[in-house]
Structure formats: structure tokens, C-alpha cells
Design an enzyme around this catalytic site. Structure first.
Site, mmCIF file in Angstrom:
data_model
loop_
_atom_site.group_PDB
_atom_site.id
_atom_site.type_symbol
_atom_site.label_atom_id
_atom_site.label_comp_id
_atom_site.label_asym_id
_atom_site.label_seq_id
_atom_site.Cartn_x
_atom_site.Cartn_y
_atom_site.Cartn_z
ATOM 1 C CB ALA A 99 41.065 46.774 32.033
ATOM 2 N N GLY A 126 37.192 45.795 29.379
ATOM 3 C CA GLY A 126 37.138 44.816 29.737
ATOM 4 C C GLY A 126 36.293 43.808 30.240
ATOM 5 C CD GLU A 133 37.886 44.308 25.498
ATOM 6 O OE1 GLU A 133 38.983 44.005 24.363
ATOM 7 O OE2 GLU A 133 38.261 44.287 26.494
ATOM 8 C CD GLU A 168 36.731 49.979 26.117
ATOM 9 O OE1 GLU A 168 36.822 48.347 27.127
ATOM 10 O OE2 GLU A 168 35.675 50.381 26.182
#
Length: 249
Positions: free
Chosen positions: A67, A113, A116, A136
């Protein structure tokens, strides 16, 4: 489609290819990309001409390298952080719940992300050069778009925890061994392999594909009910009749 689009779209022979187009940032997922993915996928769900969707990243380096960390710094408080995560969760849950198959063509980094996003897809095909990981924890946070649960369901609790608690990346061969991806192919042949797989899926009756996806997680009662609905459909009758006639020859 314009070059200003954050997600490029190309459609042919029932296959929609969505390409995350932010190569200067290794295709990091910002709000704009997430919004365009959501819009294009919902449109594809309503479009009878689309049978299968492929998601990939522009360039040869990244599927999506996480992300957008820069956006994290704009989150004013805990409530804003919670809403940011919920927004990503809702979009990835939508991807996972689509009635049409979605294939991730992972051509490079799939981190945070980005991983994910790949986990929200139905099938994951990777280049031999792809790299996977959940970094993360090294930033003092955790995967917030549903990846913790999806990874644990796919590869088990211990393997997921090892990835998440260390933040260490793994290569495509290890991802295949763990079951994080379904296929690993030569980098230059990735899209050819993925499109061949998508074409095979696109040949099947959409109702059958949707029913198979619907059964996952619902148990054998749902499986029996959907089988009963499909087996008497005109499509199934026609295909079964053709099979029997071919066998009798």
C-alpha cells in the site's frame, strides 16, 4: 482507456486484463488505484462479455509493492486509520466474492497490500522472479486489508506468522512450496500462461463457474443444492448430451 488511468484495462475473447499502472512507485496501491480496481471489477461483474479477469502490474518489477506508505502519514487519528483499513478490506472482500474467476499474474514484487490483493484473487500465477512478503511489522503496523486471515487459511497459521512476524521476503519457489501461489513460470512467459489458463476458464458455462465459487465455504448442503439447480439447466443438458453422443460414436 487513457494513460492517465491508474488501472489500465484491455478486454479480448471474454478475458479482461487489469494492469495496475503506477510503475514509478512499483505499483504501490493508493486510494485512486483501489477505487479504480473496485469500479472496473464491478463493471466486469455486470458485463456478460467478461468471463474471467486477470490482475497484474505494469512493468517487469512489481505486481504491487504494498500500500502507499505516504498515505499512512496523512491519517489523522485512530479512527481515520480504522476507516482506511476497512475501505481496503471491503474492496478486497468484494474481489474475493465476485462470481467470475479472478487470476493474479504476479510479475514481480507482491509485498504487503500487494500480496493481500493477490490473496483476494482466486488463482495466483507467479513469475520465477516474483518476491513475496509481509513487511508491515518492520514499519510497526500489520497487514490491514484482510491478508492475515486469508494467508492463514491458505498456508496455515505457522507459515503465515513466520512471514508476518519477521517481515522477511521469500522467492517464488518458496511461495509455491508453501502454497501461497499456484503456479510459477518463466518470467517472459507469465502472461502467455495466465491467458491460456483464463481462456480455458472462459470456455466453461458462467453459471457453473459462479456456482463452484459460491460453494466454497458453504459446505456440502450448498453444493448439493447448486448441483441440483445446474444439472437440469439447458446448458448442462446440452453439454451432457453432446458428451454422451461423442462417447457412443
Amino acid at each position: 482507456m487513457t494513460r492517465e488511468d491508474a488501472v489500465q484495462a484491455e478486454q479480448s475473447n471474454g478475458i479482461l486484463v487489469l494492469t495496475v499502472s503506477r510503475p514509478q512507485a512499483l505499483n504501490a496501491l493508493n486510494r485512486r488505484i483501489l477505487a479504480e480496481l473496485r469500479s472496473r471489477l464491478l463493471q466486469a461483474e455486470r458485463d456478460d462479455a467478461v468471463r474471467v479477469t486477470v490482475i497484474t502490474g505494469e512493468g517487469g518489477k512489481a505486481f504491487a509493492a504494498g500500500a502507499d506508505i505516504g498515505e499512512f502519514m496523512d491519517l489523522a487519528d485512530e479512527q481515520a486509520g480504522r476507516e482506511y483499513a476497512r475501505h481496503g478490506q471491503e474492496i478486497f472482500a468484494m474481489i474475493a466474492s465476485l462470481t467470475k474467476p479472478v487470476i493474479a499474474a504476479i510479475n514481480g514484487y507482491a509485498l504487503g497490500g500487494g500480496l493481500e490483493l493477490a490473496l483476494a484473487c482466486d488463482i495466483r500465477c507467479a513469475s520465477e522472479r516474483a518476491t513475496f512478503g509481509f513487511p508491515e511489522a518492520t514499519l510497526g503496523i500489520l497487514p490491514g486489508f484482510g491478508g492475515i486471515e486469508r494467508a492463514a487459511r491458505l498456508i496455515g497459521r505457522s507459515a503465515s506468522l513466520q512471514l508476518m512476524l519477521t517481515g522477511m521476503p521469500i522467492d517464488a519457489a518458496e511461495a509455491l512450496r508453501l502454497g501461497l501461489v499456484d503456479r510459477v513460470v518463466a518470467h517472459d512467459g507469465l502472461m502467455r500462461e495466465v491467458l491460456a489458463l483464463a481462456a480455458r476458464m472462459a470456455e466453461q458455462p458462467p453459471a457453473a463457474l459462479a456456482a463452484i465459487k459460491e460453494c466454497l465455504g458453504r459446505g456440502m448442503e450448498a453444493e448439493a443444492a447448486l448441483f441440483g439447480r445446474l444439472v437440469v439447466s439447458d446448458e448442462a443438458r446440452s453439454r451432457c448430451r453432446a458428451f454422451l453422443e461423442k462417447r457412443r460414436r
